[in-house]
Scaffold this motif. Structure first.
Motif, short mmCIF file in Angstrom:
data_model
loop_
_atom_site.label_atom_id
_atom_site.label_comp_id
_atom_site.label_asym_id
_atom_site.label_seq_id
_atom_site.Cartn_x
_atom_site.Cartn_y
_atom_site.Cartn_z
N GLY A 249 0.81 -1.22 0.00
CA GLY A 249 0.00 0.00 0.00
C GLY A 249 0.84 1.27 0.00
O GLY A 249 0.41 2.31 0.51
N GLN A 250 2.03 1.18 -0.59
CA GLN A 250 2.92 2.35 -0.53
C GLN A 250 2.70 3.32 -1.69
O GLN A 250 2.44 2.90 -2.82
N ARG B 10 3.01 14.05 -8.18
CA ARG B 10 1.89 13.13 -8.44
C ARG B 10 2.08 11.82 -7.68
O ARG B 10 3.04 11.08 -7.92
N PRO B 11 1.15 11.48 -6.77
CA PRO B 11 1.30 10.23 -6.00
C PRO B 11 1.22 9.01 -6.92
O PRO B 11 0.38 8.97 -7.82
N MET B 12 2.11 8.06 -6.70
CA MET B 12 2.14 6.86 -7.55
C MET B 12 2.27 5.63 -6.65
O MET B 12 3.11 5.60 -5.75
N SER B 13 1.41 4.63 -6.87
CA SER B 13 1.51 3.38 -6.10
C SER B 13 2.79 2.66 -6.48
O SER B 13 3.09 2.54 -7.68
N VAL B 14 3.51 2.18 -5.48
CA VAL B 14 4.75 1.45 -5.78
C VAL B 14 4.82 0.18 -4.95
O VAL B 14 4.24 0.10 -3.86
N PHE C 54 1.98 -7.15 -6.19
CA PHE C 54 1.80 -5.84 -6.83
C PHE C 54 1.84 -6.08 -8.33
O PHE C 54 2.79 -6.66 -8.85
N ALA C 55 0.82 -5.63 -9.05
CA ALA C 55 0.76 -5.90 -10.49
C ALA C 55 1.67 -4.95 -11.27
O ALA C 55 1.90 -3.82 -10.85
#
Ligand code: SAM
Length: 353
Positions: free
Chosen positions: A272-273, A300-304, A333-334
């Motif tokens: 969930g980062q 810009r927030p980006m899922s990693v 994580f896809a």
């Protein structure tokens, strides 16, 4: 990977030393197009203009192994494996700034001589401590004389493919890197295991022993670089010498990026980062490219995945990112960088020179 006898490895080294030391005097002497990249010269034209022509005329790289995050390079100790005439080492020496230290390593006497001569001239122009650019004799499989955990950044340009023991090269890279350090290297990879070793020209010009991309990735992982990524990939134009053998292997010029971080996840795991690039790197106010699967837009927030988060927070990149989350695990994580590294599907992009 087939491991050859010591005798075969020794005669291969002699052939390569003869080829790079005496046969090839300038880039134009090459018969194929694998080791003739013009990117580096164009990208770093201002620095290249200070590099003596004798060195640039014998530039035999296949990509640009200078990381784009130039402001993060200040004060680092860096190592160039197979430094040749010394062009990349000199370019990188400039970006390391007055307190940096650059070591070029090569096994061919003539190449070292040319690099050392050019390096002296280059350092006079820079007015840095001349001792902070060294060219040392050695084999990249062992890099004897380079202490454990002494280097922040390893580069290499079109050299790893020439080694019959790439596994040892990657182990050596891992040994000499400090924790959190990085290998950023340009090389040729193939889309299959080839049978071209009997052609000395193909070998010496970086195609004949180019590793099958998945073998290269496995070897990097086995050496401790659990999550190697592609920074970039470029398909080489079909090579006539290879085609004439009825061989349809595709070759790519790639830049690998891998960090030495302990206990990385073997797959991309979702904790969930969220990572945000602060846009504070000089020269990159809008975007930052970690690898071909991760281009961060400033603000810009980006899922990693957790590995990516660690590459951003436990390395020299940490001043440029904010990462939140990491409370619990949400499964795989896809579409992470690992997935992109598993494919070799670039489009043809024409000849490299
Ligand atoms: C294709 S040239 C690339 C030189 C340089 N990186 C450049 O971009 O111009 C390959 C270089 O790797 C060196 N080399 C090949 N095998 C090596 C090994 N096992 N250890 C150290 N150097 C090696 C050769 O002597 C030669 O200078």
């Amino acid at each position: 990977m087939a491991i050859q006898s010591t005798e075969t490895q020794e005669s291969l080294r002699e052939m390569l030393q003869e080829f790079y030391g005496r046969q090839i005097q300038k880039t134009a002497d090459l018969e194929t197009n694998a080791c003739c990249d013009v990117d580096t010269m164009a990208k770093h034209a201002r620095v290249v203009s200070m590099v003596p022509a004798a060195a640039t005329e014998k530039y035999l790289g296949c990509g640009s192994p200078i990381p784009d995050d130039l402001p993060t390079l200040k004060g680092l100790t860096a190592l160039d494996l197979g430094s040749g005439s010394g062009v990349d080492a000199m370019i990188l020496r400039f970006y390391l700034g007055p307190n940096g230290h650059m070591i070029g390593l090569d096994m061919t006497g003539e190449q070292l001589e040319l690099a050392r001569r050019s390096g002296v001239e280059f350092m006079q122009k820079l007015n840095y401590d001349p001792g902070s650019l060294e060219f040392v004799e050695g084999f990249m499989e062992t890099a004897d004389g380079i202490p454990d955990e002494s280097v922040d950044l390893i580069i290499s340009n079109c050299v790893v493919n020439l080694s019959p023991r790439k596994d040892l090269v990657f182990e050596t890279m891992h040994r000499v890197l400090k924790p959190g350090g990085e290998v950023f290297f340009s090389d040729i990879v193939a889309d299959r295991r080839t049978d071209l070793m009997d052609d000395e020209i193909l070998v010496a010009e970086c195609l004949g022993m180019a590793p099958y991309v998945h073998d290269a990735r496995d070897m990097l992982q086995d050496a401790g670089f659990t999550d190697p990524r592609f920074f970039s990939r470029r398909r080489l134009a079909p090579n006539q010498r290879v085609l004439d053998r009825g061989d349809l292997t595709n070759f790519d010029s790639v830049i690998w990026r891998a960090f030495k971080l302990p206990d990385m996840d073997r797959r991309c795991e979702d904790y969930g980062q969220i990572a945000v690039y602060k846009g504070n790197m000089a020269g990159s106010p809008a975007t930052f490219t970690l690898d071909e699967g991760h281009v961060f837009e400033a603000g810009r927030p980006m899922s990693v995945c957790r590995n990516t988060a660690r590459m951003l927070m436990e390395t020299r990149l940490r001043a440029y990112f904010e990462v939140t989350g990491a409370t619990k695990h949400f499964g795989l994580f896809a579409d992470c960088g690992t997935e992109s590294a598993a494919a070799l599907d670039s489009e043809n992009s024409g000849a490299c020179c």
